[in-house]
Scaffold this active site. Structure first.
Site, PDB file in Angstrom:
ATOM      1  N   CYS A   2     -25.112  85.568  99.900  1.00  0.00           N
ATOM      2  CA  CYS A   2     -24.825  84.506 100.862  1.00  0.00           C
ATOM      3  C   CYS A   2     -24.704  83.155 100.156  1.00  0.00           C
ATOM      4  CB  CYS A   2     -25.938  84.419 101.881  1.00  0.00           C
ATOM      5  SG  CYS A   2     -26.217  85.959 102.749  1.00  0.00           S
ATOM      6  N   GLY A 103     -31.484  84.660 101.908  1.00  0.00           N
ATOM      7  CA  GLY A 103     -32.785  85.280 101.623  1.00  0.00           C
ATOM      8  C   GLY A 103     -33.104  86.351 102.642  1.00  0.00           C
ATOM      9  N   LYS A 490     -21.076 104.206  80.519  1.00  0.00           N
ATOM     10  CA  LYS A 490     -20.949 102.745  80.345  1.00  0.00           C
ATOM     11  C   LYS A 490     -20.134 102.442  79.094  1.00  0.00           C
ATOM     12  CE  LYS A 490     -21.676 101.532  83.475  1.00  0.00           C
ATOM     13  NZ  LYS A 490     -22.211 102.105  84.641  1.00  0.00           N
ATOM     14  N   GLU A 493     -16.304 103.511  79.466  1.00  0.00           N
ATOM     15  CA  GLU A 493     -15.447 102.822  80.437  1.00  0.00           C
ATOM     16  C   GLU A 493     -15.134 101.386  80.056  1.00  0.00           C
ATOM     17  OE1 GLU A 493     -16.947 102.312  84.421  1.00  0.00           O
ATOM     18  OE2 GLU A 493     -18.991 102.110  83.702  1.00  0.00           O
TER      19      GLU A 493
HETATM   20  C1  F6R Z   1     -19.111 103.180  86.717  1.00  0.00           C
HETATM   21  C2  F6R Z   1     -18.777 102.931  88.105  1.00  0.00           C
HETATM   22  C3  F6R Z   1     -18.239 104.069  88.899  1.00  0.00           C
HETATM   23  C4  F6R Z   1     -18.846 104.049  90.304  1.00  0.00           C
HETATM   24  C5  F6R Z   1     -18.178 105.119  91.181  1.00  0.00           C
HETATM   25  C6  F6R Z   1     -18.809 105.180  92.548  1.00  0.00           C
HETATM   26  O1  F6R Z   1     -19.624 102.029  86.109  1.00  0.00           O
HETATM   27  O2  F6R Z   1     -18.897 101.848  88.600  1.00  0.00           O
HETATM   28  O3  F6R Z   1     -18.471 105.286  88.270  1.00  0.00           O
HETATM   29  O4  F6R Z   1     -20.219 104.276  90.191  1.00  0.00           O
HETATM   30  O5  F6R Z   1     -16.814 104.851  91.309  1.00  0.00           O
HETATM   31  O6  F6R Z   1     -18.697 103.972  93.222  1.00  0.00           O
HETATM   32  P1  F6R Z   1     -19.588 103.665  94.489  1.00  0.00           P
HETATM   33  O7  F6R Z   1     -21.005 103.568  94.010  1.00  0.00           O
HETATM   34  O8  F6R Z   1     -19.078 102.357  95.012  1.00  0.00           O
HETATM   35  O9  F6R Z   1     -19.406 104.803  95.446  1.00  0.00           O
END
Ligand code: F6R
Length: 613
Positions: A2, A103, A490, A493
């Site tokens: 926010c 908050g 990590k 990517e």
């Molecule tokens: C890796 C990453 C992706 C997401 C995946 C799921 O760093 O960000 O692997 O974790 O695309 O995304 P959500 O959590 O938004 O469903």
């Protein structure tokens, strides 16, 4: 997250407030609103979606366009869906007081009931409305001015707030206060701009006053008074903002990913706020209350997610079986519905998703609903499709995640799953003393995360010695096996280095053939029951000249003998280790990517939210 902007001065407030909101857009938000205090009335407009839509709406409104005092807000939903009613500013019953708030009010349920008993009626589902109604309660008989009412209301509140309040009875005045949520006051010539973030102030003035926790400011166009919540006057020093607008958006960090890695202590704290009760030694999850009986009777849990969220689910499998003693499986969302899974009324399917919009996870959720499962969501974005399409759930409260590589959502997904597992475990079999041990250790996790972050520069040095290698392995066992997968994801990517994560013992069943002097191998080796076995695995890599980097428990000097590099994390119970051991891997990936010249916030071929199957 926010954002707050307020203006008191001689100029047209509307334009300044809208521009201020636009400066805060980078923080992420789902709705926006404005209140102009003009002609003895409050003129309010709220809109879901972009600030530009709010701007279009208020352009033609003369009352909003002409006033010189006002408050405005961008909301990132925490309590209640992102809709017009829940958007800020909120008003009290009389409509004379308006308030914007950042908050979380932890005791809002108790306060809400107190106010209902006093005859107040609530329009929204937010915790914020409780605060404005409480101020209204102290204001309504006319015996107090606005600041006196705020002084009386705030000590009743448990939680965090940055607020700006205005009353139609007292034009040209804003009362601002903070506790745990930043609030800055820009000091111009005969004008003041209040904001949660310097970005909304900088184009008006570089002169600012930083409110501290438990301080209140009464701001009029002719002056400013500051005091503590207990009404002891405080003299504030005017300071200079030295950052550019871009630097402010990033809070001094070079990239959103790094900012979000560094926000993890606070994010995990927010995930547990009001939920981890150390006084009563219990876990309270309001979002699960309506389904708790059904959940306690569940025969099987299935966790679904993609990418990082799936890795969080893998840790969840250990947590729910180990701490909750419930048979648990983890599925890639994308595979779940194509293999005709055995799911029935005795199954609870928990969708884990930062965005709550991932197409594969939504499709899997539909399958689970069709088969009659109880469906829950562990989601960051309030009001997202996963949140709306599940029977119940728990929000992460991690704040918006802007960097494409998920970091703080992961640690918060672990924190929330730990809370759920402990809640179920305690109701089913866990002793009070075991529960106490976990809860006390959990409460210390945010600080421990923050201590690991101080190692960032050393981790950068380690990364610089390794970036020439194009293939890496990440190995871990037990709770740390999913962390190995997350470390590899990590790295690949954002740095485009090929990396694989494996259970450490699997190495000898094939991947060991890859190991030579060109292969960095990152071992998750904190103290745990399989520590000795991990050391044997490390020796196997050393024997083949692989380069070993270990994530180990502070105080473990012995491990240095076997490794090229050791990064230490503080000690904690094994089920909580992933929240710590993942942090150095996020930093390692970040620094490696940067050293290889990659754009970490916008990695190639990737989008923040994957909304196609
Ligand atoms: C890796 C990453 C992706 C997401 C995946 C799921 O760093 O960000 O692997 O974790 O695309 O995304 P959500 O959590 O938004 O469903």
């Amino acid at each position: 997250m926010c954002g707050i902007v307020g203006y008191v001065g001689k100029k047209n407030a509307c334009g300044i407030l809208i521009e201020g909101l636009k400066r805060l857009e980078y923080r992420g938000y789902d709705s926006a609103g404005i209140c102009i205090n003009h002609g003895g009335k409050l003129h309010i407009s709220k809109h879901t979606g972009r600030v530009m839509h709010l701007e279009e709406e208020v352009l033609g409104d003369e009352n909003i366009a002409t006033g010189t005092t006002g408050i405005a807000h961008t909301r990132w939903a925490t309590h209640g869906e992102p809709n017009q009613t829940n958007a800020h500013p909120h008003t009290d019953d009389s409509g004379r007081i308006a308030l914007v708030h950042n908050g979380v009010i932890e005791n809002y349920r108790t306060l809400r009931q107190f106010l209902i008993d006093k005859g107040h009626t609530f329009k929204s589902e937010t915790d914020t409305e409780v605060l404005v109604q409480l101020i209204g309660e102290f204001y309504r008989d006319g015996s107090r001015n606005l600041e006196q009412a705020v002084h009386l209301a705030l000590p009743e509140v448990t939680g965090t707030y940055g607020i700006a309040v205005t009353s139609s009875d007292e034009p040209d005045k804003i009362v601002a206060a903070r506790k745990g949520s930043p609030l800055i006051i820009g000091v111009g010539e005969d004008e003041y701009v209040v904001a949660s973030d310097a970005g909304a102030i900088i184009e008006h003035t570089a002169n600012v006053i930083y409110l501290k926790d438990n301080e209140i400011a009464v701001i009029t166009s002719t002056g400013l008074r500051t005091a503590t919540i207990d009404n002891v006057p405080v003299t504030k020093e005017i300071q200079q903002i030295e950052w550019s607008l871009d630097e402010i958006a990033l809070g001094g960090f070079e990239h959103f990913m790094l900012k979000e890695i560094f926000e993890q202590g606070e994010a995990v704290r927010n995930s547990m706020r009001g939920r981890l009760d150390l006084r009563e030694m219990r876990v309270q999850l309001g979002g699960l209350e309506s389904v708790l009986r059904e959940l306690l009777r569940t025969r099987k849990i299935v966790l679904i997610g993609c990418g990082t969220a799936w890795h969080a689910g893998l840790v969840g499998e250990y947590l729910f079986e180990d701490l909750g003693r419930i048979p648990t499986e983890v599925e890639y969302s994308s595979e779940f519905r194509y293999r005709n899974p055995i799911v029935d009324e005795g199954t609870t399917v928990i969708a884990i998703s930062q965005s709550g919009e991932t197409a594969d996870t939504l499709a899997a959720l539909r399958e689970a609903t069709d088969k009659g499962a109880l469906t829950l969501g562990i989601v960051n974005v309030v009001g997202s499709t996963v949140a709306r399409n599940t029977d119940a759930g728990v929000y992460l409260h991690a704040g918006p995640e802007i960097g494409v590589a998920s970091t703080k959502a992961f640690t918060c997904q672990l924190a929330v799953q730990t809370l759920i597992a402990l809640l179920l475990g305690r109701r089913r079999f866990m002793s009070q003393s075991t529960m106490q041990g976990y809860l006390e250790a959990l409460a210390e996790i945010p600080e421990k995360i923050e201590s690991i972050l101080t190692e960032s520069e050393r981790i950068k040095d380690i990364a610089s010695g390794l970036i020439e290698f194009d293939n890496w392995l990440f190995l871990g066992r037990g709770y740390n096996y999913p962390v190995a997968l997350e470390g590899a994801l990590k790295l690949k990517e954002i740095s485009y280095i090929h990396a694989e994560g494996l259970p450490a013992a699997e190495m000898k069943h094939g991947p060991i053939a890859l190991i030579n002097e060109n292969m960095p191998v990152v071992f998750l080796a904190p103290r745990c029951s399989t520590y000795a076995k991990i050391i044997s695995n490390i020796e196997e890599v050393r024997a083949r000249k692989g380069r070993v980097i270990a994530i180990a428990t502070q105080g473990d000097e012995e491990i240095r003998k076997y490794c090229d590099q050791v990064i230490y994390v503080p000690d904690c119970p094994v089920p909580l280790q992933p929240m710590l051991t993942v942090v150095p891997l996020q930093l390692l990936a970040y620094h490696a990517a940067l050293l290889r010249g990659c754009n970490v916030d916008k990695p190639r071929n990737l989008a923040k939210s994957v909304t196609v199957e």
